[in-house]
Design a protein around this motif. Structure first.
Motif, PDB file in Angstrom:
ATOM      1  N   ILE A   1       0.845  -1.206   0.000  1.00  0.00           N
ATOM      2  CA  ILE A   1       0.000   0.000   0.000  1.00  0.00           C
ATOM      3  C   ILE A   1       0.873   1.245   0.000  1.00  0.00           C
ATOM      4  O   ILE A   1       0.630   2.218  -0.734  1.00  0.00           O
ATOM      5  CB  ILE A   1      -0.947  -0.003   1.218  1.00  0.00           C
ATOM      6  CG1 ILE A   1      -1.928  -1.175   1.120  1.00  0.00           C
ATOM      7  CG2 ILE A   1      -1.701   1.327   1.326  1.00  0.00           C
ATOM      8  CD1 ILE A   1      -2.739  -1.399   2.377  1.00  0.00           C
ATOM      9  N   ASN A   2       1.908   1.216   0.830  1.00  0.00           N
ATOM     10  CA  ASN A   2       2.840   2.339   0.899  1.00  0.00           C
ATOM     11  C   ASN A   2       3.516   2.570  -0.456  1.00  0.00           C
ATOM     12  O   ASN A   2       3.743   3.707  -0.885  1.00  0.00           O
ATOM     13  CB  ASN A   2       3.890   2.069   1.970  1.00  0.00           C
ATOM     14  CG  ASN A   2       4.714   3.288   2.305  1.00  0.00           C
ATOM     15  OD1 ASN A   2       4.186   4.374   2.505  1.00  0.00           O
ATOM     16  ND2 ASN A   2       6.024   3.116   2.349  1.00  0.00           N
ATOM     17  N   GLY A   3       3.819   1.462  -1.140  1.00  0.00           N
ATOM     18  CA  GLY A   3       4.436   1.569  -2.457  1.00  0.00           C
ATOM     19  C   GLY A   3       3.503   2.186  -3.478  1.00  0.00           C
ATOM     20  O   GLY A   3       3.933   2.978  -4.335  1.00  0.00           O
ATOM     21  N   TRP A   4       2.213   1.834  -3.419  1.00  0.00           N
ATOM     22  CA  TRP A   4       1.230   2.454  -4.329  1.00  0.00           C
ATOM     23  C   TRP A   4       1.189   3.960  -4.109  1.00  0.00           C
ATOM     24  O   TRP A   4       1.201   4.744  -5.055  1.00  0.00           O
ATOM     25  CB  TRP A   4      -0.148   1.854  -4.086  1.00  0.00           C
ATOM     26  CG  TRP A   4      -0.333   0.484  -4.660  1.00  0.00           C
ATOM     27  CD1 TRP A   4       0.577  -0.233  -5.397  1.00  0.00           C
ATOM     28  CD2 TRP A   4      -1.487  -0.339  -4.525  1.00  0.00           C
ATOM     29  NE1 TRP A   4       0.055  -1.448  -5.731  1.00  0.00           N
ATOM     30  CE2 TRP A   4      -1.209  -1.552  -5.223  1.00  0.00           C
ATOM     31  CE3 TRP A   4      -2.710  -0.199  -3.901  1.00  0.00           C
ATOM     32  CZ2 TRP A   4      -2.134  -2.595  -5.305  1.00  0.00           C
ATOM     33  CZ3 TRP A   4      -3.638  -1.238  -3.983  1.00  0.00           C
ATOM     34  CH2 TRP A   4      -3.347  -2.417  -4.671  1.00  0.00           C
ATOM     35  N   GLU A   5       1.093   4.341  -2.833  1.00  0.00           N
ATOM     36  CA  GLU A   5       1.035   5.775  -2.541  1.00  0.00           C
ATOM     37  C   GLU A   5       2.345   6.454  -2.916  1.00  0.00           C
ATOM     38  O   GLU A   5       2.352   7.603  -3.373  1.00  0.00           O
ATOM     39  CB  GLU A   5       0.746   5.970  -1.048  1.00  0.00           C
ATOM     40  CG  GLU A   5       0.517   7.418  -0.631  1.00  0.00           C
ATOM     41  CD  GLU A   5       1.817   8.188  -0.407  1.00  0.00           C
ATOM     42  OE1 GLU A   5       1.801   9.428  -0.576  1.00  0.00           O
ATOM     43  OE2 GLU A   5       2.838   7.544  -0.065  1.00  0.00           O
TER      44      GLU A   5
ATOM     45  N   LEU B   1      -4.727  11.285   2.370  1.00  0.00           N
ATOM     46  CA  LEU B   1      -4.506   9.844   2.484  1.00  0.00           C
ATOM     47  C   LEU B   1      -4.207   9.435   3.926  1.00  0.00           C
ATOM     48  O   LEU B   1      -4.612   8.357   4.364  1.00  0.00           O
ATOM     49  CB  LEU B   1      -3.359   9.432   1.566  1.00  0.00           C
ATOM     50  CG  LEU B   1      -3.631   9.550   0.064  1.00  0.00           C
ATOM     51  CD1 LEU B   1      -2.374   9.234  -0.734  1.00  0.00           C
ATOM     52  CD2 LEU B   1      -4.764   8.629  -0.360  1.00  0.00           C
ATOM     53  N   PHE B   2      -3.511  10.288   4.665  1.00  0.00           N
ATOM     54  CA  PHE B   2      -3.225  10.026   6.077  1.00  0.00           C
ATOM     55  C   PHE B   2      -4.527   9.818   6.861  1.00  0.00           C
ATOM     56  O   PHE B   2      -4.672   8.852   7.619  1.00  0.00           O
ATOM     57  CB  PHE B   2      -2.438  11.198   6.649  1.00  0.00           C
ATOM     58  CG  PHE B   2      -2.262  11.180   8.139  1.00  0.00           C
ATOM     59  CD1 PHE B   2      -1.339  10.340   8.730  1.00  0.00           C
ATOM     60  CD2 PHE B   2      -3.031  12.005   8.951  1.00  0.00           C
ATOM     61  CE1 PHE B   2      -1.171  10.317  10.112  1.00  0.00           C
ATOM     62  CE2 PHE B   2      -2.876  11.995  10.326  1.00  0.00           C
ATOM     63  CZ  PHE B   2      -1.946  11.149  10.908  1.00  0.00           C
ATOM     64  N   VAL B   3      -5.482  10.693   6.635  1.00  0.00           N
ATOM     65  CA  VAL B   3      -6.770  10.588   7.330  1.00  0.00           C
ATOM     66  C   VAL B   3      -7.536   9.342   6.883  1.00  0.00           C
ATOM     67  O   VAL B   3      -8.101   8.600   7.699  1.00  0.00           O
ATOM     68  CB  VAL B   3      -7.619  11.857   7.083  1.00  0.00           C
ATOM     69  CG1 VAL B   3      -9.022  11.690   7.675  1.00  0.00           C
ATOM     70  CG2 VAL B   3      -6.930  13.078   7.684  1.00  0.00           C
ATOM     71  N   LEU B   4      -7.536   9.072   5.577  1.00  0.00           N
ATOM     72  CA  LEU B   4      -8.278   7.926   5.056  1.00  0.00           C
ATOM     73  C   LEU B   4      -7.742   6.606   5.598  1.00  0.00           C
ATOM     74  O   LEU B   4      -8.514   5.718   5.983  1.00  0.00           O
ATOM     75  CB  LEU B   4      -8.220   7.918   3.524  1.00  0.00           C
ATOM     76  CG  LEU B   4      -9.022   9.006   2.806  1.00  0.00           C
ATOM     77  CD1 LEU B   4      -8.801   8.928   1.306  1.00  0.00           C
ATOM     78  CD2 LEU B   4     -10.510   8.873   3.131  1.00  0.00           C
ATOM     79  N   PHE B   5      -6.428   6.471   5.676  1.00  0.00           N
ATOM     80  CA  PHE B   5      -5.854   5.209   6.160  1.00  0.00           C
ATOM     81  C   PHE B   5      -6.050   5.038   7.661  1.00  0.00           C
ATOM     82  O   PHE B   5      -6.096   3.910   8.153  1.00  0.00           O
ATOM     83  CB  PHE B   5      -4.376   5.129   5.798  1.00  0.00           C
ATOM     84  CG  PHE B   5      -4.142   4.743   4.360  1.00  0.00           C
ATOM     85  CD1 PHE B   5      -4.446   3.468   3.921  1.00  0.00           C
ATOM     86  CD2 PHE B   5      -3.656   5.652   3.449  1.00  0.00           C
ATOM     87  CE1 PHE B   5      -4.251   3.100   2.603  1.00  0.00           C
ATOM     88  CE2 PHE B   5      -3.455   5.299   2.127  1.00  0.00           C
ATOM     89  CZ  PHE B   5      -3.754   4.019   1.693  1.00  0.00           C
ATOM     90  N   LEU B   6      -6.173   6.126   8.378  1.00  0.00           N
ATOM     91  CA  LEU B   6      -6.519   6.006   9.797  1.00  0.00           C
ATOM     92  C   LEU B   6      -7.971   5.568   9.980  1.00  0.00           C
ATOM     93  O   LEU B   6      -8.294   4.780  10.871  1.00  0.00           O
ATOM     94  CB  LEU B   6      -6.290   7.346  10.505  1.00  0.00           C
ATOM     95  CG  LEU B   6      -4.834   7.725  10.811  1.00  0.00           C
ATOM     96  CD1 LEU B   6      -4.782   9.084  11.500  1.00  0.00           C
ATOM     97  CD2 LEU B   6      -4.143   6.677  11.677  1.00  0.00           C
TER      98      LEU B   6
ATOM     99  N   SER C   1       3.756   7.002   7.834  1.00  0.00           N
ATOM    100  CA  SER C   1       4.751   6.837   6.765  1.00  0.00           C
ATOM    101  C   SER C   1       4.299   7.545   5.499  1.00  0.00           C
ATOM    102  O   SER C   1       5.092   8.202   4.812  1.00  0.00           O
ATOM    103  CB  SER C   1       4.975   5.348   6.480  1.00  0.00           C
ATOM    104  OG  SER C   1       5.571   4.705   7.584  1.00  0.00           O
ATOM    105  N   ILE C   2       3.020   7.410   5.180  1.00  0.00           N
ATOM    106  CA  ILE C   2       2.470   8.054   3.986  1.00  0.00           C
ATOM    107  C   ILE C   2       2.557   9.571   4.098  1.00  0.00           C
ATOM    108  O   ILE C   2       2.882  10.264   3.126  1.00  0.00           O
ATOM    109  CB  ILE C   2       1.017   7.587   3.765  1.00  0.00           C
ATOM    110  CG1 ILE C   2       1.011   6.136   3.261  1.00  0.00           C
ATOM    111  CG2 ILE C   2       0.273   8.499   2.794  1.00  0.00           C
ATOM    112  CD1 ILE C   2      -0.358   5.513   3.189  1.00  0.00           C
TER     113      ILE C   2
END
Length: 401
Positions: free
Chosen positions: A211-215, A260-265, A295-296
């Motif tokens: 997932i981190n790689g996609w972002e 994205l930080f908010v969405l992944f939380l 990380s994102i």
């Protein structure tokens, strides 16, 4: 190592020395092909190397299988990365996008056929990957040879074999800068392989890193944009435009990263089920998701600042920063938190995040305190130092094309 080409081609293009781009491209091919040949033993003997490092037999054997399949891939990267830097420095991004889309469609289709229908397993997946990596490379060659870059490509030339040392030196600095960053995340997986219940931990970590790689692809796009714009503006003599480019690119990337930080939380509990049906792995992914989110957020700034460094030619400086922040701060902290204090993979990742945070703050300070008028002078001196007369380049190209 190909990011050296981003500095050289970007600054030469900004200085309107267009005929030098093709020479730099060919010099980079020579340097990278030699380097790739020297790296072959690492790919051939991956399995025994990992066993010597203490990895489990099953993990080492599978990694060895993958590494052999990657040999044709790394040779394709010699050309695809250099073509990408060469074309991006001229803002010819459309052809890169078209070929990347074709490669993605081809990769998905071939993987589905070979793995799902023909049941070829790893061999099918990796074989489709090899084809998908080489087809865009052939497409970029065809674009170049059919007149896609008439101002910057004058044909193959023996001149490319001259004055290789400056390209080698900048390539090594670029390689050190990028490799130290990539290896930092790889060490996270390596350390996790020594944990209790390593397979579940690595499964969960692999999902998070995927997932981190996609972002990260979004951030790498901004990295490329920052590198090209800064190099072009420095080569063109405009310090003000270079600074404005940095502000715009960092602002855009940080905005996307914050969303994205908010969405992944918010959706951390359901992330894993896109990749697995294993409940234990999914629960571990949910635990790791806050670290993934942080990380994102950091990835929305740090790669962009690395792009600024590439555009300005600071690769050697950033390499020293990476060694200090990643390997003297991040990894030791991760080992202490993960093994000595007992936080397991969470502790290792927290240490790695802290190392990235320190590196990001250092790069912000360097960028903020830089005298950009002086950087313009340095860039123009670099362009003039390696400049060849256009007539010489054209003659060399006609003689060997």
């Amino acid at each position: 190592m190909a990011s050296a080409l981003e500095t050289l081609c970007g600054q030469a293009y900004g200085a309107k020395q267009h005929h030098m781009l093709g020479i730099y491209l060919q010099r980079s091919w020579i340097v990278l092909i030699i380097c790739t040949i020297l790296l072959l033993p690492l790919f051939i003997f991956t399995a025994p190397i990992l066993r010597l490092l203490g990895q489990e037999q099953s993990i080492a054997s599978m990694a060895g299988t993958f590494s052999l399949w990657f040999i044709p891939v790394i040779f394709s990267l010699v050309f695809s990365f250099t073509f990408q830097m060469y074309l991006q420095s001229q803002s010819k991004n459309r052809i890169i996008s078209y070929l990347a889309a074709l490669s993605l469609i081809l990769h998905i289709s071939l993987s589905w056929i070979t793995v799902t229908k023909l049941h070829m397993g790893v061999s099918g997946a990796m074989g489709s990957m090899v084809l998908a990596m080489w087809i865009p490379t052939f497409g970029q060659f065809a674009f170049l040879l059919c007149g896609g870059c008439p101002d910057t490509w004058t044909g193959f030339s023996w001149i490319a074999f001259k004055d290789l040392w400056p390209v080698i030196r900048l390539s090594l600095s670029s390689g050190a800068m990028v490799c130290l960053e990539v290896w930092y995340n790889t060490i996270l997986v390596l350390l996790t392989g020594h944990m209790q219940n390593a397979e579940t931990e690595i499964d969960a970590l692999s999902i998070c890193l995927n997932i981190n790689g996609w972002e990260m692809m979004i951030s790498l796009g901004f990295l490329a944009a920052a590198g090209v714009r800064v190099a072009n503006e420095l080569g063109g003599g405009s310090a003000k435009a270079a600074k404005f480019s940095i502000v715009v690119v960092v602002g855009e990337s940080l905005s996307i990263g914050s969303v994205l930080f908010v969405l992944f939380l918010l959706f951390r509990g359901s992330l894993a089920y896109v990749f697995t049906e294993d409940g234990e792995v999914a629960r571990e992914v949910a635990v790791l998701s806050p670290l993934l989110a942080f990380s994102i957020l950091l990835n929305s700034v740090q790669p962009v600042l690395s792009g600024v460094a590439v555009g300005a030619g600071w690769q050697s400086v950033v390499a020293y920063v990476n060694v200090t922040c990643y390997y003297l701060i991040g990894i030791p902290l991760g080992i202490v938190l993960g093994y000595l204090i007992g936080y397991q993979v969470n502790g290792i990742w927290i240490g790695m995040i802290l190392g990235t945070l320190v590196q990001t703050l250092v790069l912000v300070c360097i960028t903020w305190r830089t005298n950009w008028d002086k950087q313009v002078t340095i860039a123009q001196e670099r362009v003039n130092k390696w400049l060849l007369p256009k007539s010489n380049v054209a003659c060399g190209g006609r003689g060997t094309a």
